[in-house]
Enzyme design. Structure first.
Site, PDB file in Angstrom:
ATOM      1  N   LYS A  74       0.965  -1.305  -0.102  1.00  0.00           N
ATOM      2  CA  LYS A  74       0.036  -0.102  -0.041  1.00  0.00           C
ATOM      3  C   LYS A  74       0.781   1.324  -0.036  1.00  0.00           C
ATOM      4  CE  LYS A  74      -1.741   2.672   2.958  1.00  0.00           C
ATOM      5  NZ  LYS A  74      -1.606   4.183   1.939  1.00  0.00           N
ATOM      6  N   PRO A  75       1.014   1.906  -1.223  1.00  0.00           N
ATOM      7  CA  PRO A  75       1.652   3.149  -1.237  1.00  0.00           C
ATOM      8  C   PRO A  75       1.132   4.323  -0.436  1.00  0.00           C
ATOM      9  CG  PRO A  75       0.961   2.305  -3.419  1.00  0.00           C
ATOM     10  CD  PRO A  75       0.398   1.621  -2.361  1.00  0.00           C
ATOM     11  N   SER A 109      -1.022   7.753  -0.217  1.00  0.00           N
ATOM     12  CA  SER A 109      -1.892   8.228  -1.313  1.00  0.00           C
ATOM     13  C   SER A 109      -1.371   9.552  -1.852  1.00  0.00           C
ATOM     14  CB  SER A 109      -3.323   8.724  -0.379  1.00  0.00           C
ATOM     15  OG  SER A 109      -3.793   7.609   0.058  1.00  0.00           O
ATOM     16  N   GLU A 111      10.088   0.838  10.173  1.00  0.00           N
ATOM     17  CA  GLU A 111      11.390   1.945  10.082  1.00  0.00           C
ATOM     18  C   GLU A 111      10.464   3.410  10.485  1.00  0.00           C
ATOM     19  OE1 GLU A 111      14.335   1.992   9.466  1.00  0.00           O
ATOM     20  OE2 GLU A 111      14.507  -0.216   8.754  1.00  0.00           O
ATOM     21  N   CYS A 115      13.313  10.681   6.921  1.00  0.00           N
ATOM     22  CA  CYS A 115      13.617  10.357   8.376  1.00  0.00           C
ATOM     23  C   CYS A 115      15.137  10.522   8.913  1.00  0.00           C
ATOM     24  CB  CYS A 115      13.027   8.923   8.618  1.00  0.00           C
ATOM     25  SG  CYS A 115      13.653   7.797   7.572  1.00  0.00           S
ATOM     26  N   GLU A 153       9.941  15.950  15.275  1.00  0.00           N
ATOM     27  CA  GLU A 153      10.518  15.814  13.894  1.00  0.00           C
ATOM     28  C   GLU A 153      10.119  17.109  13.131  1.00  0.00           C
ATOM     29  OE1 GLU A 153       9.606  12.051  12.025  1.00  0.00           O
ATOM     30  OE2 GLU A 153      11.392  11.962  10.866  1.00  0.00           O
TER      31      GLU A 153
HETATM   32  P1  ADP Z   1       3.963  10.382   6.882  1.00  0.00           P
HETATM   33  O1  ADP Z   1       3.871  11.276   8.158  1.00  0.00           O
HETATM   34  O2  ADP Z   1       5.199  10.198   6.517  1.00  0.00           O
HETATM   35  O3  ADP Z   1       2.791  10.803   5.903  1.00  0.00           O
HETATM   36  P2  ADP Z   1       2.304   8.181   7.813  1.00  0.00           P
HETATM   37  O4  ADP Z   1       2.972   7.193   9.048  1.00  0.00           O
HETATM   38  O5  ADP Z   1       1.164   9.149   8.254  1.00  0.00           O
HETATM   39  O6  ADP Z   1       3.722   9.140   7.718  1.00  0.00           O
HETATM   40  O7  ADP Z   1       2.101   7.475   6.459  1.00  0.00           O
HETATM   41  C1  ADP Z   1       2.865   6.664   6.256  1.00  0.00           C
HETATM   42  C2  ADP Z   1       2.366   5.557   5.322  1.00  0.00           C
HETATM   43  O8  ADP Z   1       1.169   4.799   6.382  1.00  0.00           O
HETATM   44  C3  ADP Z   1       1.254   5.984   4.362  1.00  0.00           C
HETATM   45  O9  ADP Z   1       1.407   4.936   3.273  1.00  0.00           O
HETATM   46  C4  ADP Z   1      -0.021   6.101   4.976  1.00  0.00           C
HETATM   47  O10 ADP Z   1      -1.212   6.252   4.078  1.00  0.00           O
HETATM   48  C5  ADP Z   1      -0.046   5.002   5.897  1.00  0.00           C
HETATM   49  N1  ADP Z   1      -0.813   5.139   7.092  1.00  0.00           N
HETATM   50  C6  ADP Z   1      -1.589   6.024   7.558  1.00  0.00           C
HETATM   51  N2  ADP Z   1      -2.409   5.814   8.707  1.00  0.00           N
HETATM   52  C7  ADP Z   1      -2.313   4.497   8.676  1.00  0.00           C
HETATM   53  C8  ADP Z   1      -3.309   3.558   9.572  1.00  0.00           C
HETATM   54  N3  ADP Z   1      -4.006   3.818  10.436  1.00  0.00           N
HETATM   55  N4  ADP Z   1      -2.960   2.157   9.057  1.00  0.00           N
HETATM   56  C9  ADP Z   1      -2.481   1.773   8.062  1.00  0.00           C
HETATM   57  N5  ADP Z   1      -1.476   2.804   7.398  1.00  0.00           N
HETATM   58  C10 ADP Z   1      -1.655   3.811   7.591  1.00  0.00           C
END
Ligand code: ADP
Length: 485
Positions: free
Chosen positions: A180-181, A183, A255, A289, A386
């Site tokens: 899952k990339p 969005s 990570e 990061c 961060e």
């Molecule tokens: P960033 O601050 O880099 O956006 P996130 O942790 O919010 O970091 O997002 C990293 C990835 O995790 C993205 O692919 C995002 O869509 C996904 N993500 C965010 N919330 C959830 C969740 N509750 N469950 C699974 N994946 C999530």
């Protein structure tokens, strides 16, 4: 847009070897951060589509795991070549959705290819053990097997290479994947589907879904067919995923966030430190990061370092990633700019001085000036938070002990950097820093050959190196008895 770029820009999900829309027909817009324009859409998939992708991956696993390591290595080498043959197109796609400079995007795509090649090689060296047996009539074997279906969730800052680090070891070891990339940057992730399809990976081995993060994430974490979750992203989401995987006791690799310190001692080569600082701070507009979050500089060289760093930061060319000569692109979105503004306002209200930048860039949108803040103090928010933007707070310290203590005063433990010309100090400080990655007189240290991974709340597990494949393997002990010897 290059013709090849549009070939890789798929506005559909890749499930069981087919390109499909969301069941609901709903989509998410993808925006170019440099222009604010929508460049396309991707499906807004949820639980049902994710479940189908997992089931396809499980079905594919039964035959994929039986292929030889050599066969998988050959396909991975073809994948590596396909990436390199299309490096410019993949880099252009990356810039369009993510914003980084074309040079950095090309570097990232090259890094993706390098991870695939590395694991093509490592997959052929997944050795077990034959252990001396305490019984005369029994033999002890220790074998390694692929864990099964893995769920990979990746962030927007390195949408290509973060998936390479996960797909490489997964496919090499005989696992199948549902990815899952993020969005914001789904096309570089979906391009992996195009590449895998074209080089001939069997259907179901790699599946890619885009859409509602929590629905997709919940299904990946809770479905018993998924045996491992590998995630790169924020510590906050990482913790949620660890909790959600507990119900089915999956392996996890995390990570997560960082709060990298960068220490400069009086005995350091200051010009070298400034060069390293620019790379370790402003790369990807400060949105990595491992980007430096806090500079700690010893009193004797403090003024000189701030002056040289500020001058170098001001020389950075800010612009759209696809424009010739651009060194710093826009931030990912408006929220990121607001966070940076808040942190700067917090610092200046507590005595911080703007030595360079400090505001939105004249280009508008989400472009921001490369910024340096002197007189930083530990009560400022970026001591703990961060930044994820092009802001360099510079703290002053007097002694080595004080510097190491300040550097470690965080829940994070991903990357750290320090500059010194003294060998004894280099070892003392390196051993004193509680971080998974340490750059000594170097500001950029990531490479496929070395294990990348954080300590403390920065994560679990390693990516890269020979260590990176271990998390995709189950160790099995086999006792063969009744040998009558
Ligand atoms: P960033 O601050 O880099 O956006 P996130 O942790 O919010 O970091 O997002 C990293 C990835 O995790 C993205 O692919 C995002 O869509 C996904 N993500 C965010 N919330 C959830 C969740 N509750 N469950 C699974 N994946 C999530």
């Amino acid at each position: 847009m290059l013709q090849k770029t549009s070939h890789f820009m798929r506005q559909a999900n890749f499930i069981d070897g087919a390109w499909v829309n969301a069941d609901s027909g709903q989509t998410i817009d993808v925006v170019n951060p440099a222009s604010g324009q929508t460049i396309g859409t991707v499906p807004k998939a949820g639980t049902a589509e994710t479940r189908r992708a997992i089931e396809a991956a499980e079905a594919a696993f039964h035959s994929w795991k039986k292929t030889s390591a050599d066969h998988r290595a050959k396909l991975l080498r073809k994948l590596h070549d396909a990436i390199m043959d299309n490096q410019d197109a993949l880099a252009e796609l990356l810039v369009m959705e993510q914003g980084k400079s074309f040079a950095e995007a090309k570097g990232e795509v090259g890094m993706s290819a390098a991870y695939i090649l590395w694991y093509a090689e490592e997959g052929r060296r997944v050795y077990g053990d034959v252990v001396p047996s305490p019984w005369a009539d029994r033999r002890i074997l220790v074998t390694k097997e692929p864990v099964g279906v893995i769920g990979a969730i990746t962030p927007w800052n390195f949408p290509s290479s973060m998936l390479a680090r996960k797909l490489g070891p997964a496919l090499a070891s005989g696992c199948t994947a549902v990815a899952k990339p993020a969005s914001q940057t789904p096309y570089s992730g979906l391009a992996w589907g195009v590449l895998c399809e074209e080089v001939g990976f069997p259907k179901g081995v790699v599946n890619i879904v885009t859409g509602a993060a929590s629905e997709i994430g919940d299904e990946l974490c809770q479905n018993p067919l998924v045996r491992k979750i590998t995630f790169t992203g924020s510590t906050e989401v990482g913790k949620t995923l660890i909790e959600k995987t507990a119900g089915t006791v999956k392996k996890v690799s995390m990570e997560l966030g960082g709060n990298a310190p960068f220490l400069v001692f009086d005995d350091a080569d200051i010009d070298r430190a400034v060069e390293g600082a620019i790379a370790a701070k402003y790369r990807n507009s400060g949105q990595t990061c491992v980007c430096t979050n806090r500079f700690f500089v010893q009193a004797g060289v403090y003024e000189a370092f701030v002056e040289k760093l500020s001058a170098a930061a001001e020389r950075l060319k800010v612009g759209p990633g696809l424009e010739e000569g651009t060194q710093q692109g826009p931030l990912i979105d408006e929220k990121a700019v607001e966070k940076v503004e808040e942190l700067i306002a917090d610092a200046t209200s507590k005595g911080g001085k703007l030595a360079a930048g400090g505001s939105r860039h004249a280009l508008g949108g989400t472009f921001f000036q490369p910024t340096v803040i002197s007189n930083a103090t530990p009560d400022m928010r970026f001591m703990k938070e961060e930044i994820f933007g092009p802001v360099a707070p510079v703290f002053r310290f007097e002694t080595e002990e004080e510097a190491v203590k300040l550097a470690n005063d965080t829940v994070f433990g991903l990357a750290c950097y320090f500059y010194t010309g003294d060998l004894g100090r280099a070892f003392r400080v390196m051993e004193g820093l509680k971080y998974g990655l340490v750059g000594v007189n170097e500001g950029i240290i990531t490479t496929v050959e070395a294990p990348f991974g954080g300590l403390k709340e920065s994560g679990l597990g390693k990516e890269g190196g020979h260590q990176g494949i271990e998390d995709y393997l189950d160790t099995k002990y086999v006792c063969i008895g009744g040998l009558g010897l």
